[in-house]
Design a protein around this motif. Structure first.
Motif, PDB file in Angstrom:
ATOM      1  N   UNK A 259     -10.927  -0.889  -2.412  1.00 26.48           N
ATOM      2  CA  UNK A 259     -11.759  -1.040  -1.234  1.00 26.48           C
ATOM      3  C   UNK A 259     -11.048  -1.861  -0.166  1.00 26.48           C
ATOM      4  N   UNK A 260     -10.502  -2.999  -0.541  1.00 24.99           N
ATOM      5  CA  UNK A 260      -9.713  -3.864   0.348  1.00 24.99           C
ATOM      6  C   UNK A 260      -8.442  -4.279  -0.387  1.00 24.99           C
ATOM      7  N   UNK A 261      -7.397  -4.602   0.375  1.00 26.35           N
ATOM      8  CA  UNK A 261      -6.187  -5.103  -0.280  1.00 26.35           C
ATOM      9  C   UNK A 261      -5.584  -4.089  -1.220  1.00 26.35           C
ATOM     10  N   UNK A 262      -4.920  -3.067  -0.662  1.00 23.59           N
ATOM     11  CA  UNK A 262      -4.342  -2.027  -1.508  1.00 23.59           C
ATOM     12  C   UNK A 262      -3.279  -2.539  -2.460  1.00 23.59           C
ATOM     13  N   UNK A 282      -3.329   1.562  -0.032  1.00 22.12           N
ATOM     14  CA  UNK A 282      -4.442   1.960   0.830  1.00 22.12           C
ATOM     15  C   UNK A 282      -5.699   1.136   0.563  1.00 22.12           C
ATOM     16  N   UNK A 283      -6.362   0.752   1.650  1.00 23.62           N
ATOM     17  CA  UNK A 283      -7.694   0.138   1.577  1.00 23.62           C
ATOM     18  C   UNK A 283      -8.689   1.223   1.985  1.00 23.62           C
ATOM     19  N   UNK A 284      -9.503   1.691   1.035  1.00 26.12           N
ATOM     20  CA  UNK A 284     -10.270   2.920   1.259  1.00 26.12           C
ATOM     21  C   UNK A 284     -11.769   2.692   1.421  1.00 26.12           C
ATOM     22  N   UNK A 285     -12.225   1.436   1.428  1.00 26.11           N
ATOM     23  CA  UNK A 285     -13.652   1.176   1.619  1.00 26.11           C
ATOM     24  C   UNK A 285     -14.124   1.597   3.005  1.00 26.11           C
ATOM     25  N   UNK A 298     -16.085  -2.683   3.221  1.00 35.09           N
ATOM     26  CA  UNK A 298     -14.698  -2.622   2.766  1.00 35.09           C
ATOM     27  C   UNK A 298     -13.834  -1.803   3.709  1.00 35.09           C
ATOM     28  N   UNK A 299     -12.591  -1.580   3.269  1.00 33.28           N
ATOM     29  CA  UNK A 299     -11.654  -0.762   4.025  1.00 33.28           C
ATOM     30  C   UNK A 299     -10.625  -1.535   4.815  1.00 33.28           C
ATOM     31  N   UNK A 300     -10.378  -2.823   4.487  1.00 33.31           N
ATOM     32  CA  UNK A 300      -9.451  -3.637   5.274  1.00 33.31           C
ATOM     33  C   UNK A 300      -8.286  -4.157   4.427  1.00 33.31           C
ATOM     34  N   UNK A 301      -7.144  -4.318   5.106  1.00 33.06           N
ATOM     35  CA  UNK A 301      -5.959  -4.852   4.429  1.00 33.06           C
ATOM     36  C   UNK A 301      -5.262  -3.802   3.582  1.00 33.06           C
ATOM     37  N   UNK A 302      -4.538  -2.889   4.231  1.00 30.79           N
ATOM     38  CA  UNK A 302      -3.866  -1.834   3.469  1.00 30.79           C
ATOM     39  C   UNK A 302      -2.928  -2.385   2.409  1.00 30.79           C
ATOM     40  N   UNK A 303      -2.207  -3.455   2.740  1.00 27.20           N
ATOM     41  CA  UNK A 303      -1.317  -4.090   1.763  1.00 27.20           C
ATOM     42  C   UNK A 303      -1.877  -5.425   1.290  1.00 27.20           C
ATOM     43  N   UNK A 304      -2.326  -6.266   2.255  1.00 27.11           N
ATOM     44  CA  UNK A 304      -2.771  -7.625   1.914  1.00 27.11           C
ATOM     45  C   UNK A 304      -4.100  -7.933   2.596  1.00 27.11           C
ATOM     46  N   UNK A 324      -2.068   1.746   4.732  1.00 29.83           N
ATOM     47  CA  UNK A 324      -3.100   2.123   5.686  1.00 29.83           C
ATOM     48  C   UNK A 324      -4.456   1.569   5.278  1.00 29.83           C
ATOM     49  N   UNK A 325      -5.312   1.375   6.310  1.00 29.47           N
ATOM     50  CA  UNK A 325      -6.649   0.849   6.075  1.00 29.47           C
ATOM     51  C   UNK A 325      -7.665   1.709   6.818  1.00 29.47           C
ATOM     52  N   UNK A 326      -8.767   2.011   6.153  1.00 28.11           N
ATOM     53  CA  UNK A 326      -9.843   2.744   6.814  1.00 28.11           C
ATOM     54  C   UNK A 326     -10.509   1.934   7.912  1.00 28.11           C
ATOM     55  N   UNK A 327     -10.430   0.607   7.812  1.00 29.04           N
ATOM     56  CA  UNK A 327     -11.045  -0.255   8.818  1.00 29.04           C
ATOM     57  C   UNK A 327      -9.969  -1.096   9.508  1.00 29.04           C
TER      58      UNK A 327
END
Length: 383
Positions: A259-262, A282-285, A298-304, A324-327
């Motif tokens: 969801x966050x922090x891929x 990926x952050x997919x939330x 959710x959806x923030x911080x594709x890596x961190x 990548x991040x959805x948000x």
């Protein structure tokens, strides 16, 4: 809402500083070879034997090989030449999940003897650190993979979990255990559905004590797909003793989904990330944090994903690419709620980390809310 900051990238895409130089090379003393008696005319020359070829190394590579950030003492590998416990006796079949679980529970310096080639140990249970152990070091020698098989978290440490032993009245700030993972690969870890302590930490979950990651790889780990604050497909950290940072040195994180922090996620925790590589996470939330009405969040911080109050994140000698991040924050989501936290990026490259929802103006791939502006030194940020 985010605070917008003016661009701080030089026109050339980076700010130039002098590179750190190494010490002088050691002088070598010339030596004269002893004279060899001349062969007699009747002697038969002997053909010299060709030197044996060294076998190719099967050890995996990790981190950014071009990273030159200096490594502090807390981020250097632990000497494992005299292990407390050795898992296996020379063959892959003797390296089992049960042996890993038992060794981690006993603590100390743990190495593996699974044969000369790479080996994957599929974990049938999560290895858990006992809080009475002062130090736990897991060293895979670059040959060992611990797999969660897409079914479970691989490694767990929580100084506030009574089931692992209650050792102090200030569990979230105690100095031990000190957990180090080095020269190990973690793959297929999955903590989906485990919402204890807020969830997250597909491969590794840590709360309290001290934690370091050195020369390791994290591949294709997962945690819950939705939720406003949980995260860390590879690693989730809550609290560290005396607010000291988690050290991540020469390590790789790729293919993580949460969801966050891929790759990495924390609350109130500082990070020092050196000479590493974070890509394809990926952050997919959906719905950010706090969650927008009608969304799970959710959806923030594709890596961190780093949240909390007073904490620091320092990234040096590191490549953050194609996350990548959805948000918000295709590369980094950084929110210090009381605006005391700081972010520094040194001699690093953040490239092609799209944020589908929002990011801070002038900082492609980053959503930042903290003290002043992030400090960028000799670094490149590109959409």
């Amino acid at each position: 809402m985010s605070r917008l900051f003016a661009p701080i990238i030089a026109t050339s895409g980076c700010l130039a500083l002098a590179a750190c130089g190494g010490g002088e090379p050691r002088r070598q003393t010339a030596m004269t070879a002893p004279a060899t008696p001349a062969a007699s005319p009747s002697s038969t020359p002997t053909k010299a034997k060709a030197p044996k070829k060294k076998p190719k190394s099967h050890r995996f590579q990790a981190g950014n090989p071009n990273g030159r950030a200096p490594i502090p003492a807390d981020g250097r590998p632990v000497d494992t030449s005299r292990p407390t416990h050795v898992i296996g006796n020379g063959t892959p079949r003797t390296c089992t999940s049960a042996a890993v679980v038992a060794a981690v529970a006993r603590g100390g310096v743990i190495t593996f003897d699974c044969g000369p080639g790479p080996v994957t140990i599929t974990m049938t249970a999560t290895a858990k650190v006992r809080n009475s152990r002062p130090r736990v070091v897991l060293d895979g020698g670059g040959l060992v993979t611990l797999s969660g098989a897409g079914k479970r978290r691989i490694l767990y440490m929580n100084t506030c979990d009574r089931a692992q032993g209650w050792t102090t009245s200030h569990c979230n700030d105690q100095p031990t255990p000190r957990l180090t993972v080095q020269n190990l690969r973690f793959t297929g870890g999955d903590s989906t559905g485990d919402k204890a302590e807020g969830g997250g930490g597909g491969a590794i979950f840590v709360r309290g004590g001290r934690f370091s990651i050195i020369g390791s790889r994290f591949e294709r780990n997962r945690c819950d797909a939705t939720g406003p604050d949980l995260g860390g497909a590879a690693v989730r950290v809550l609290d560290q003793s005396r607010d000291l940072p988690v050290h991540v040195v020469g390590s790789t994180f790729t293919g993580g989904v949460c969801s966050n922090g891929g790759a990495l996620s924390s609350i109130g925790t500082s990070w020092t990330i050196l000479n590493s590589a974070l890509s394809g996470n990926r952050a997919i939330g959906r719905g950010a944090n706090p969650a927008r009405g009608g969304t799970p969040g959710g959806g923030s911080g594709g890596a961190l994903y780093a949240d909390g109050n007073r904490f620091t994140v320092r990234i040096a000698g590191t490549i953050v690419r194609d996350n990548r991040a959805n948000e918000g924050g295709g590369a980094i989501f950084f929110v210090s709620n009381d605006l005391t936290g700081t972010l520094a990026i040194d001699h690093s490259r953040l490239l092609a980390n799209p944020s589908a929802g929002f990011e801070t103006a002038g900082l492609p791939g980053i959503f930042y809310r903290g003290a002043g502006r992030p400090r960028l030194t000799t670094s490149t940020l590109r959409p």
